[in-house]
Write a protein that holds these residues in place. Structure first.
Motif, PDB file in Angstrom:
ATOM      1  N   CYS A 122      -5.372  -4.442   7.016  1.00  0.00           N
ATOM      2  CA  CYS A 122      -5.987  -3.188   7.062  1.00  0.00           C
ATOM      3  C   CYS A 122      -7.177  -3.543   7.978  1.00  0.00           C
ATOM      4  CB  CYS A 122      -6.352  -2.559   5.730  1.00  0.00           C
ATOM      5  SG  CYS A 122      -7.255  -0.912   5.851  1.00  0.00           S
ATOM      6  N   ALA A 129      -9.738  -1.372   7.985  1.00  0.00           N
ATOM      7  CA  ALA A 129     -11.027  -0.842   7.280  1.00  0.00           C
ATOM      8  C   ALA A 129     -11.285  -1.786   6.244  1.00  0.00           C
ATOM      9  CB  ALA A 129     -10.562   0.302   6.841  1.00  0.00           C
ATOM     10  N   CYS A 130     -10.162  -2.337   5.458  1.00  0.00           N
ATOM     11  CA  CYS A 130     -10.585  -2.947   4.179  1.00  0.00           C
ATOM     12  C   CYS A 130     -10.500  -4.561   4.198  1.00  0.00           C
ATOM     13  CB  CYS A 130      -9.484  -2.549   3.005  1.00  0.00           C
ATOM     14  SG  CYS A 130      -9.374  -0.839   2.947  1.00  0.00           S
ATOM     15  N   HIS A 185      -2.333  -1.053  -0.392  1.00  0.00           N
ATOM     16  CA  HIS A 185      -3.138  -2.341  -0.272  1.00  0.00           C
ATOM     17  C   HIS A 185      -3.012  -3.098  -1.196  1.00  0.00           C
ATOM     18  CE1 HIS A 185      -5.272   0.866   1.996  1.00  0.00           C
ATOM     19  NE2 HIS A 185      -6.039  -0.038   2.809  1.00  0.00           N
TER      20      HIS A 185
HETATM   21 ZN   LIG Z   1      -7.560  -0.047   4.177  1.00  0.00          ZN
END
Ligand SMILES: [Zn+2]
Ligand SMILES: [Zn+2]
Length: 95
Positions: free
Chosen positions: A32, A34-35, A89
């Motif tokens: 991901c 973002a993460c 996730h």
């Molecule tokens: Zn994420």
């Protein structure tokens, strides 16, 4: 894939901006952006996979996340920023 004029879905576009770990007919798994953890994305623009599909997706995600995160993870499938396309996730579990 979106039709011209529709708002494009980031997960349908599936841009390979980060490392991809896995892809098959059902889903793809990538980091991901973002993460920074592995994320499984169902290859259907739908927020609610049937239970057996959800189980398959989680199993595949676990197969990738297990070795990467030394089995210290939990599967978070709450849809936040993209509420209409199912994804999950593998988040690090605090030790
Ligand atoms: Zn994420
Ligand atoms: Zn989508």
């Amino acid at each position: 894939m979106g039709v011209m004029g529709e708002v494009a879905c980031e997960l349908c576009e599936a841009a390979r901006v980060t490392d991809w770990y896995h892809e098959d007919d059902l889903c793809w798994i990538a980091e991901c952006e973002a993460c920074f953890v592995p994320m499984v994305v169902w290859k259907r623009h739908d927020p609610n996979p049937p239970e057996e599909v959800r189980a398959e997706l989680h199993q595949r995600l676990s197969g990738v996340a297990g070795p990467l995160l030394a089995n210290e993870f939990w599967i978070d499938d709450r849809l936040r920023s993209i509420p209409d396309h199912y994804h999950a996730h593998a988040r690090r579990r605090p030790r």
